[in-house]
Design a protein around this motif. Structure first.
Motif, PDB file in Angstrom:
ATOM      1  N   ARG A 149       0.834  -1.205   0.000  1.00 49.73           N
ATOM      2  CA  ARG A 149       0.000   0.000   0.000  1.00 49.73           C
ATOM      3  C   ARG A 149       0.869   1.256   0.000  1.00 49.73           C
ATOM      4  N   THR A 150       1.963   1.214   0.767  1.00 50.85           N
ATOM      5  CA  THR A 150       2.870   2.361   0.816  1.00 50.85           C
ATOM      6  C   THR A 150       3.522   2.592  -0.549  1.00 50.85           C
ATOM      7  N   VAL A 151       3.984   1.530  -1.192  1.00 52.88           N
ATOM      8  CA  VAL A 151       4.592   1.649  -2.514  1.00 52.88           C
ATOM      9  C   VAL A 151       3.557   2.134  -3.523  1.00 52.88           C
ATOM     10  N   ALA A 152       2.322   1.607  -3.452  1.00 54.17           N
ATOM     11  CA  ALA A 152       1.254   2.065  -4.360  1.00 54.17           C
ATOM     12  C   ALA A 152       0.982   3.551  -4.161  1.00 54.17           C
ATOM     13  N   GLY A 153       1.131   4.014  -2.926  1.00 56.71           N
ATOM     14  CA  GLY A 153       0.927   5.426  -2.646  1.00 56.71           C
ATOM     15  C   GLY A 153       1.876   6.327  -3.413  1.00 56.71           C
ATOM     16  N   LEU A 154       3.060   5.828  -3.720  1.00 54.73           N
ATOM     17  CA  LEU A 154       4.032   6.607  -4.491  1.00 54.73           C
ATOM     18  C   LEU A 154       3.574   6.813  -5.925  1.00 54.73           C
ATOM     19  N   ARG A 155       2.668   5.952  -6.393  1.00 58.49           N
ATOM     20  CA  ARG A 155       2.132   6.069  -7.757  1.00 58.49           C
ATOM     21  C   ARG A 155       0.901   6.964  -7.805  1.00 58.49           C
ATOM     22  N   GLY A 156       0.595   7.636  -6.686  1.00 59.77           N
ATOM     23  CA  GLY A 156      -0.513   8.582  -6.687  1.00 59.77           C
ATOM     24  C   GLY A 156      -1.725   8.141  -5.911  1.00 59.77           C
ATOM     25  N   ASP A 157      -1.708   6.927  -5.336  1.00 56.21           N
ATOM     26  CA  ASP A 157      -2.844   6.480  -4.534  1.00 56.21           C
ATOM     27  C   ASP A 157      -2.938   7.237  -3.214  1.00 56.21           C
ATOM     28  N   PRO A 179      -1.078  10.867  -0.948  1.00 55.64           N
ATOM     29  CA  PRO A 179      -0.315  12.096  -1.189  1.00 55.64           C
ATOM     30  C   PRO A 179       1.189  11.833  -1.263  1.00 55.64           C
ATOM     31  N   THR A 180       1.846  12.534  -2.180  1.00 56.09           N
ATOM     32  CA  THR A 180       3.298  12.449  -2.295  1.00 56.09           C
ATOM     33  C   THR A 180       3.948  13.817  -2.064  1.00 56.09           C
ATOM     34  N   ARG A 181       3.105  14.808  -1.855  1.00 60.41           N
ATOM     35  CA  ARG A 181       3.596  16.165  -1.616  1.00 60.41           C
ATOM     36  C   ARG A 181       2.650  16.878  -0.670  1.00 60.41           C
ATOM     37  N   ARG A 189       3.885  24.242   5.608  1.00 59.22           N
ATOM     38  CA  ARG A 189       5.014  23.310   5.556  1.00 59.22           C
ATOM     39  C   ARG A 189       4.936  22.638   4.190  1.00 59.22           C
ATOM     40  N   GLU A 190       6.049  22.615   3.458  1.00 57.51           N
ATOM     41  CA  GLU A 190       6.065  21.984   2.138  1.00 57.51           C
ATOM     42  C   GLU A 190       7.169  20.944   2.094  1.00 57.51           C
ATOM     43  N   ASP A 191       6.821  19.776   1.528  1.00 60.00           N
ATOM     44  CA  ASP A 191       7.795  18.687   1.469  1.00 60.00           C
ATOM     45  C   ASP A 191       7.266  17.609   0.539  1.00 60.00           C
ATOM     46  N   TYR A 228       5.664  13.189   9.673  1.00 54.80           N
ATOM     47  CA  TYR A 228       4.569  14.139   9.783  1.00 54.80           C
ATOM     48  C   TYR A 228       3.260  13.426  10.099  1.00 54.80           C
ATOM     49  N   ARG A 229       2.387  14.134  10.788  1.00 57.76           N
ATOM     50  CA  ARG A 229       0.977  13.734  10.918  1.00 57.76           C
ATOM     51  C   ARG A 229       0.205  14.725  10.068  1.00 57.76           C
ATOM     52  N   LEU A 230      -0.510  14.205   9.066  1.00 57.30           N
ATOM     53  CA  LEU A 230      -1.291  15.030   8.152  1.00 57.30           C
ATOM     54  C   LEU A 230      -2.763  14.897   8.520  1.00 57.30           C
ATOM     55  N   PRO A 231      -3.347  15.906   9.195  1.00 57.93           N
ATOM     56  CA  PRO A 231      -4.768  15.827   9.552  1.00 57.93           C
ATOM     57  C   PRO A 231      -5.628  15.750   8.288  1.00 57.93           C
ATOM     58  N   PRO A 232      -6.865  15.254   8.407  1.00 54.87           N
ATOM     59  CA  PRO A 232      -7.724  15.199   7.221  1.00 54.87           C
ATOM     60  C   PRO A 232      -7.791  16.561   6.522  1.00 54.87           C
ATOM     61  N   SER A 233      -7.584  16.545   5.220  1.00 54.14           N
ATOM     62  CA  SER A 233      -7.617  17.762   4.415  1.00 54.14           C
ATOM     63  C   SER A 233      -7.760  17.373   2.953  1.00 54.14           C
ATOM     64  N   ARG A 234      -7.763  18.372   2.095  1.00 49.59           N
ATOM     65  CA  ARG A 234      -7.945  18.140   0.660  1.00 49.59           C
ATOM     66  C   ARG A 234      -6.692  17.506   0.047  1.00 49.59           C
ATOM     67  N   VAL A 235      -6.922  16.487  -0.778  1.00 49.71           N
ATOM     68  CA  VAL A 235      -5.844  15.848  -1.542  1.00 49.71           C
ATOM     69  C   VAL A 235      -6.298  15.810  -2.994  1.00 49.71           C
ATOM     70  N   GLU A 236      -5.498  16.401  -3.864  1.00 43.67           N
ATOM     71  CA  GLU A 236      -5.789  16.402  -5.293  1.00 43.67           C
ATOM     72  C   GLU A 236      -4.519  16.121  -6.059  1.00 43.67           C
ATOM     73  N   GLY A 237      -4.577  15.148  -6.964  1.00 38.20           N
ATOM     74  CA  GLY A 237      -3.408  14.838  -7.784  1.00 38.20           C
ATOM     75  C   GLY A 237      -2.175  14.502  -6.978  1.00 38.20           C
ATOM     76  N   GLY A 238      -2.353  13.825  -5.846  1.00 42.70           N
ATOM     77  CA  GLY A 238      -1.223  13.431  -5.013  1.00 42.70           C
ATOM     78  C   GLY A 238      -0.675  14.556  -4.140  1.00 42.70           C
ATOM     79  N   VAL A 239      -1.351  15.715  -4.146  1.00 46.35           N
ATOM     80  CA  VAL A 239      -0.891  16.854  -3.355  1.00 46.35           C
ATOM     81  C   VAL A 239      -1.849  17.076  -2.185  1.00 46.35           C
TER      82      VAL A 239
END
Length: 170
Positions: free
Chosen positions: A81-89, A91-93, A98-100, A125-136
């Motif tokens: 699942r983690t590796v699939a996440g790198l393909r856009g499933d 967030p990757t950014r 804070r930007e990373d 990082y802990r990313l609270p629920p928020s908008r995710v679009e196009g892996g961002v």
């Protein structure tokens, strides 16, 4: 701290003992059966291409962590699942205050994600629920926070949380 296979094996052994105690006490403490709280070992070497070194070392020994009854829940996703996440499933950014570039590897029971910085390979990082679009992931009203300086400190945090719950159930 750089995560080594030996360190991960020691951590997983301590977590096994804590999970066993936790599972044994849970029903009498709360009056209902627990979920599956465990550290599942990797059956074979996981495919970890593209992951930061410490995360790759972790996944070569541990498939996933499931602690649904600790706090609001803590989960380290399976390597696939983690590796699939790198393909856009996932967030990757992250953008906002804070930007990373990140690798999402876990979540909590409240909808937040845990991500390792792909830039330094360390910061968690802990990313609270928020908008995710196009892996961002775009920071919302509650910004992302640094929960640990590295993966070892994050895993130690899980260990401390589980130990604290066990002490509270004595």
């Amino acid at each position: 701290m750089t995560v080594t296979g030996e360190w991960i094996c020691g951590w997983a052994g301590r977590m096994d003992a804590l999970c066993s105690t936790f599972m044994g006490r849970f029903a009498s403490a709360f009056g209902y059966p627990p979920g599956e709280n465990c550290v599942a070992r990797a059956a074979s070497s996981a495919a970890v291409e593209g992951l930061p070194d410490d995360l790759g070392t972790f996944y070569r020994r541990v498939e996933q962590v499931s602690l649904p009854d600790v706090g609001s829940g803590f989960f380290v996703h399976p390597a696939g699942r983690t590796v699939a996440g790198l393909r856009g499933d996932l967030p990757t950014r992250i953008v906002g205050p804070r930007e990373d570039s990140v690798v999402v590897f876990g979540s909590d029971g409240g909808g937040a994600l845990f991500a390792l910085s792909a830039t330094d390979g360390s910061t968690v990082y802990r990313l609270p629920p928020s908008r995710v679009e196009g892996g961002v992931y775009t920071a919302g009203a509650v910004p992302p926070e640094v929960v640990a300086p590295d993966l070892a400190a994050f895993l130690s945090l899980l260990e401390r949380e589980l130990a604290a719950v066990n002490r509270a159930m004595q």
